[in-house]
Design an enzyme around this catalytic site. Sequence first.
Site, short mmCIF file in Angstrom:
data_model
loop_
_atom_site.label_atom_id
_atom_site.label_comp_id
_atom_site.label_asym_id
_atom_site.label_seq_id
_atom_site.Cartn_x
_atom_site.Cartn_y
_atom_site.Cartn_z
N GLU A 1 33.40 -3.07 55.91
CA GLU A 1 32.86 -2.83 57.26
C GLU A 1 31.34 -2.64 57.22
OE1 GLU A 1 36.19 -1.01 60.23
OE2 GLU A 1 34.55 0.35 59.78
N HIS B 1 49.58 -6.90 35.11
CA HIS B 1 50.76 -7.77 35.10
C HIS B 1 50.88 -8.55 36.40
CE1 HIS B 1 52.35 -5.95 31.37
NE2 HIS B 1 51.59 -4.95 31.79
N LYS C 1 39.34 -5.46 69.45
CA LYS C 1 39.71 -4.33 70.32
C LYS C 1 39.74 -4.79 71.77
CE LYS C 1 37.87 -0.34 67.80
NZ LYS C 1 36.87 0.71 67.80
O1 PA5 Z 1 34.60 3.44 60.18
C1 PA5 Z 1 34.73 3.41 61.40
O2 PA5 Z 1 33.79 3.70 62.16
C2 PA5 Z 1 36.05 3.05 62.02
O3 PA5 Z 1 36.98 2.73 61.03
C3 PA5 Z 1 36.57 4.22 62.84
O4 PA5 Z 1 36.70 5.34 62.03
C4 PA5 Z 1 37.92 3.87 63.47
O5 PA5 Z 1 37.79 2.71 64.25
C5 PA5 Z 1 38.42 5.00 64.34
O6 PA5 Z 1 37.52 5.30 65.36
P1 PA5 Z 1 37.61 6.65 66.15
O7 PA5 Z 1 37.20 7.75 65.24
O8 PA5 Z 1 36.69 6.53 67.32
O9 PA5 Z 1 39.03 6.81 66.58
#
Ligand code: PA5
Length: 478
Positions: free
Chosen positions: A304, A333, A447
């Site tokens: 990410e 393995h 999303k």
């Molecule tokens: O790393 C990130 O920012 C995302 O993985 C969020 O943690 C995830 O989308 C969850 O978001 P939120 O904390 O708003 O529920």
Amino acid sequence: MSYKTREWRNSMRVTVDYNNMMSKFLGEKGIKDFELRAVKDEAEAAFNYVKANRGRDELFMGWTELPYNQDEIVADILATAKEVRKNFKYFVVLGIGGSALGPIMAFNALCHLHYNELPQSKRKGPKFYVEDNVDPVRMAALLDVIEPDKTCFNVISKSGATSETMTQYLIISDILKKAGVDVAKNMIFTTDAAKGNLNKIDASLGGKVKKYILPDGVGGRFSELCPVGLLPAAVLGIDIKGMLAGAAYMDALCSKPQISKNPALACAALQYITMKQGKNINVLMPYSDNLKLMADWYCQLWAESLGKAVDYEGKVVNAGTTPVKSLGVTDQHSQVQLYTEGPYDKVITFISVGQYATEMPIPHGCEDIPDVGFLGGHTMQELIQAENKATAYALMIAGRMNYTINLPEVNAFTLGQLMFLLELQTAYTGAMLNINTFNQPGVENGKKATFALLGKKGYEGQKAQMDAAPEIDDKYIV
Ligand code: PA5
């Protein structure tokens, strides 16, 4: 730092050995010293960028200060954890992505590997579950093994708008209400200080929910060392002060701008050089079941953070390498054949452990069968460590780049070091790539499409756009 003695801390130092990346060991396939020298300025600039922007909320760099600015929060968390242990039989985290991967990783790393199956007398805390999906089968399975009225639900969501987490919340709060339970008493929210729907929900529940703040400048994937991770860890009896002390210790080890003196910068430089060579796959292979889920946590952190379309100048760069999780020795393995003989497109990072928490001698037996008999008299630690060394050697002989992060043992202090090392490595690499490491625009489209499909107000345009996509063609369905 008042965490144990200086000698103990130094004996627990996490180190990085990158000999098997270099031409001295890999010949033509390895990195030459001059190639490392060639990125010296870029590495130094990345170091200076991260240093100059430490703690800046608007850049999502608040995570750098978490080892230092949470004394009061830690005291509060420890008090809450004590109450939770006293009052609840189960502790369930509802969250996803950065709100879940850290808590599961720390649980896996520092608790008994069959923690929930242990009798209560042998567990430090309640039974523990992290629900990070909306698979209905999984939710039903959870409900089969917990008693909701005896469960503390830690809803972790910065936005309070994440469909997965809020769906879980809706289901659980409905169950609690129908059972006549005061929802607020069975909930702890970890969320934004003021914004976000969990604050509104708390208000609707009379403002009685215990809340922890997910700080403004800390993104989900960098949040394990704030209340997101600290509360679940404390409930499990994990030494959270040790985790933070470990992070601070690694921070100090990474305080120099030279690759040769800063382990996170060295890892970043190696990743950067190999990325430029077209090595697109970044494998993390811990030789420890306790660190198996560290690879999951790292995959999110790396993917990410570095998978970005454009750089800071707006130039299309399509940056990033694909992180792959692997487990030693299990995946020897399964995947190591490919790592050894497949394309030269990977860098393998091993995580090795000096001293495992438990020793398991291998008894003598089957002396007349040489394939088996030689094992007797050794220990399982000797075997796993020998296999770790042997795999690194076999890769090196095959000209495959690999390096090793060494943990003297797996404990809260070394885990804190490891997390901070990987976080800094990611931040330095992102800075070398001149990209925004801390946003995730690519996640938003999926999303929005989900919102449109489920008829969320305001997404009618998106729905129309999706409807305008070409008709599904039967000829491509077999
Ligand atoms: O790393 C990130 O920012 C995302 O993985 C969020 O943690 C995830 O989308 C969850 O978001 P939120 O904390 O708003 O529920």
